[in-house]
Scaffold this motif. Sequence first.
Motif, PDB file in Angstrom:
ATOM      1  N   ALA A   1      -8.859   9.604  -4.808  1.00 43.15           N
ATOM      2  CA  ALA A   1      -8.172   8.851  -3.516  1.00 43.15           C
ATOM      3  C   ALA A   1      -9.023   7.815  -2.582  1.00 43.15           C
ATOM      4  N   PRO A   2     -10.483   7.976  -2.544  1.00 42.57           N
ATOM      5  CA  PRO A   2     -11.199   7.238  -2.169  1.00 42.57           C
ATOM      6  C   PRO A   2     -11.211   6.021  -2.563  1.00 42.57           C
TER       7      PRO A   2
ATOM      8  N   GLY B   1       0.706  -1.398   0.039  1.00 46.75           N
ATOM      9  CA  GLY B   1      -0.138   0.077   0.040  1.00 46.75           C
ATOM     10  C   GLY B   1       0.744   1.213  -0.164  1.00 46.75           C
ATOM     11  N   LEU B   2       1.829   1.267  -0.634  1.00 43.55           N
ATOM     12  CA  LEU B   2       2.820   2.351  -0.745  1.00 43.55           C
ATOM     13  C   LEU B   2       2.197   3.395  -1.749  1.00 43.55           C
TER      14      LEU B   2
ATOM     15  N   SER C   1      -8.540  -1.838  -6.838  1.00 41.30           N
ATOM     16  CA  SER C   1      -8.083  -2.819  -5.935  1.00 41.30           C
ATOM     17  C   SER C   1      -6.576  -3.208  -6.300  1.00 41.30           C
ATOM     18  N   THR C   2      -5.990  -2.969  -7.134  1.00 38.91           N
ATOM     19  CA  THR C   2      -4.689  -3.361  -7.344  1.00 38.91           C
ATOM     20  C   THR C   2      -3.709  -2.260  -7.429  1.00 38.91           C
ATOM     21  N   LEU C   3      -3.968  -1.053  -8.288  1.00 38.79           N
ATOM     22  CA  LEU C   3      -3.456   0.051  -8.633  1.00 38.79           C
ATOM     23  C   LEU C   3      -3.867   1.458  -9.022  1.00 38.79           C
TER      24      LEU C   3
ATOM     25  N   SER D   1     -10.551   1.145   0.559  1.00 36.60           N
ATOM     26  CA  SER D   1     -11.126  -0.387   1.017  1.00 36.60           C
ATOM     27  C   SER D   1      -9.860  -1.500   0.788  1.00 36.60           C
ATOM     28  N   THR D   2      -8.796  -1.229  -0.073  1.00 34.92           N
ATOM     29  CA  THR D   2      -7.804  -2.093  -0.354  1.00 34.92           C
ATOM     30  C   THR D   2      -6.418  -1.613  -0.025  1.00 34.92           C
ATOM     31  N   ASN D   3      -6.626  -0.445   0.793  1.00 29.12           N
ATOM     32  CA  ASN D   3      -4.993   0.070   1.050  1.00 29.12           C
ATOM     33  C   ASN D   3      -4.443  -0.186  -0.241  1.00 29.12           C
ATOM     34  N   VAL D   4      -4.641   0.539  -1.319  1.00 25.50           N
ATOM     35  CA  VAL D   4      -4.156   0.118  -2.668  1.00 25.50           C
ATOM     36  C   VAL D   4      -2.634   0.972  -2.937  1.00 25.50           C
ATOM     37  N   THR D   5      -1.846   0.188  -3.688  1.00 27.12           N
ATOM     38  CA  THR D   5      -0.711   1.104  -4.110  1.00 27.12           C
ATOM     39  C   THR D   5      -1.125   2.203  -4.799  1.00 27.12           C
TER      40      THR D   5
END
Length: 242
Positions: A168-169, A47-48, A147-149, A173-177
Motif C-alpha cells: 500500500a505505501p 486515485g480510485l 506511480s501509475t498503477l 506519494s502519487t495517490n496511485v490508482t
Amino acid sequence: MTLLVESLKRLFSDVVLFSTHASGIRLRSYQIGAARAIVDSVMRRRGLTIVVVMSRQAGKNECQAQIETFLMSLLARTSAEIVKASPTFKPQTENAMRRLERTLERNVIVKRLGWRRESGYIYRVGRARAYFFSAQVDANVVGATASTLLECDEAQDVLPAKWDKDFAPMGASTNVTTVFWGTIWTSRTLLAREIHAAEDAERLDGVRRLFRFDADVVGAEVPAYRAYVKKQVAKLGRNHPL
C-alpha cells in the motif's frame, strides 16, 4: 501520414479499441467497464481504489494484461511505473509475467516501440515499466514505487497485513490508482475488506468502484463456460464455493 496519426490517436483514446486492433483481442462485454474505469482513473489521476471480482477462468488475467500493455504503450515516453503483486512467485507471479509477455509480443504497436525484460521481473516499453512481485509473507519487496498503477491479483489469497505494510505505501506519494482482482472465497480476506470499502465509497459519491461478475454473467457470453458450470452445479450444487 495524417491518416496514420489519426488512427493512432483513436487507438490510444480507448483501451478497448487498442486491445481489439493492436493486440487482436476483443475484451468481453463484462470486462470492458472495469478496464475503462481503471484506465480513466489512471489517466485523470483520480486515485480510485477499484475492485474487480470474477468467477474463475473468466478472463481476469487477460483483462489485466491488456490494461497493462495499453498503459505502458501510451506512457512509453514517461517514467510510468506499474506494480503488480500476486500471492506467490511460483506459479502466480510467473503466470502473470508470461501473460503480459505474450500480449506484448503480439501487439503491433509494442512491436514498433520495442519492449524488453529487465532483472527477471520487470517489463519495459520505452521508459515505462511494470514490476511483478510476490506477496508471500517472506518476500522482500520494500522500496518499489507505483506511480501509475498498483495491482493486487488474487487478493483473496494475500494477507491484509502483508499488503498494508509492504505494498500500500508504494502508491502513497502519487495517490496511485489501486486495483484488487480476485474471486470470492470468505468474508475475512483482503478482497472482502476491499469490496466493503468500495461499496461504502460508492454510496458516498456514486462513482462505481466495484465490478462483480459471477459465473452466470460469464456463461451468458461464453457458451462453453456456461456448459461447464452447468455440469459443476449438477455435481456439487449451486452454492459450492468452487
